[in-house]
Design a protein around this motif. Structure first.
Motif, short mmCIF file in Angstrom:
data_model
loop_
_atom_site.label_atom_id
_atom_site.label_comp_id
_atom_site.label_asym_id
_atom_site.label_seq_id
_atom_site.Cartn_x
_atom_site.Cartn_y
_atom_site.Cartn_z
N UNK A 89 0.83 -1.20 0.00
CA UNK A 89 0.00 0.00 0.00
C UNK A 89 0.87 1.26 0.00
N UNK A 90 1.89 1.26 0.85
CA UNK A 90 2.77 2.42 0.92
C UNK A 90 3.51 2.62 -0.40
N UNK A 91 3.93 1.53 -1.03
CA UNK A 91 4.65 1.62 -2.30
C UNK A 91 3.75 2.25 -3.37
N UNK A 92 2.49 1.86 -3.42
CA UNK A 92 1.56 2.43 -4.39
C UNK A 92 1.40 3.93 -4.16
N UNK A 93 1.26 4.33 -2.91
CA UNK A 93 1.11 5.75 -2.57
C UNK A 93 2.36 6.52 -2.99
N UNK A 94 3.52 5.96 -2.73
CA UNK A 94 4.77 6.61 -3.09
C UNK A 94 4.88 6.79 -4.60
N UNK A 95 4.54 5.75 -5.37
CA UNK A 95 4.61 5.84 -6.82
C UNK A 95 3.61 6.85 -7.37
N UNK A 96 2.42 6.89 -6.81
CA UNK A 96 1.40 7.85 -7.24
C UNK A 96 1.85 9.27 -6.94
N UNK A 97 2.44 9.49 -5.78
CA UNK A 97 2.93 10.81 -5.41
C UNK A 97 4.08 11.24 -6.32
N UNK A 98 4.97 10.32 -6.62
CA UNK A 98 6.09 10.63 -7.51
C UNK A 98 5.58 11.01 -8.90
N UNK A 99 4.61 10.29 -9.42
CA UNK A 99 4.04 10.61 -10.73
C UNK A 99 3.37 11.97 -10.72
N UNK A 100 2.68 12.29 -9.66
CA UNK A 100 2.02 13.59 -9.54
C UNK A 100 3.04 14.72 -9.53
N UNK A 101 4.13 14.55 -8.79
CA UNK A 101 5.16 15.58 -8.73
C UNK A 101 5.88 15.72 -10.07
N UNK A 102 6.11 14.61 -10.75
CA UNK A 102 6.73 14.67 -12.09
C UNK A 102 5.84 15.45 -13.05
N UNK A 103 4.56 15.19 -12.99
CA UNK A 103 3.61 15.89 -13.86
C UNK A 103 3.62 17.39 -13.57
N UNK A 104 3.65 17.75 -12.31
CA UNK A 104 3.67 19.17 -11.93
C UNK A 104 4.96 19.84 -12.40
N UNK A 105 6.08 19.14 -12.29
CA UNK A 105 7.36 19.69 -12.73
C UNK A 105 7.36 19.89 -14.25
N UNK A 106 6.85 18.94 -14.99
CA UNK A 106 6.78 19.09 -16.44
C UNK A 106 5.87 20.26 -16.83
#
Length: 45
Positions: free
Chosen positions: A1-18
């Motif tokens: 569960x924590x791994x999924x949350x971490x990956x989702x958060x990372x994707x969200x931050x990558x999208x915001x940076x782009x």
């Protein structure tokens, strides 16, 4: 569960940076300014 949350958060931050970078590059008024901004972003990575 924590791994999924971490990956989702990372994707969200990558999208915001782009999105932030795209907006910064879109503000260039000509090709010279665009290339300067692109070099600046590349140098900061």
């Amino acid at each position: 569960m924590f791994a999924y949350f971490f990956l989702a958060l990372r994707d969200l931050l990558d999208c915001a940076e782009h999105s932030r970078r795209d907006a910064y590059l879109a503000e260039a008024v000509d090709m010279v300014e665009l290339e300067r901004r692109m070099r600046l972003l590349d140098a900061n990575d």
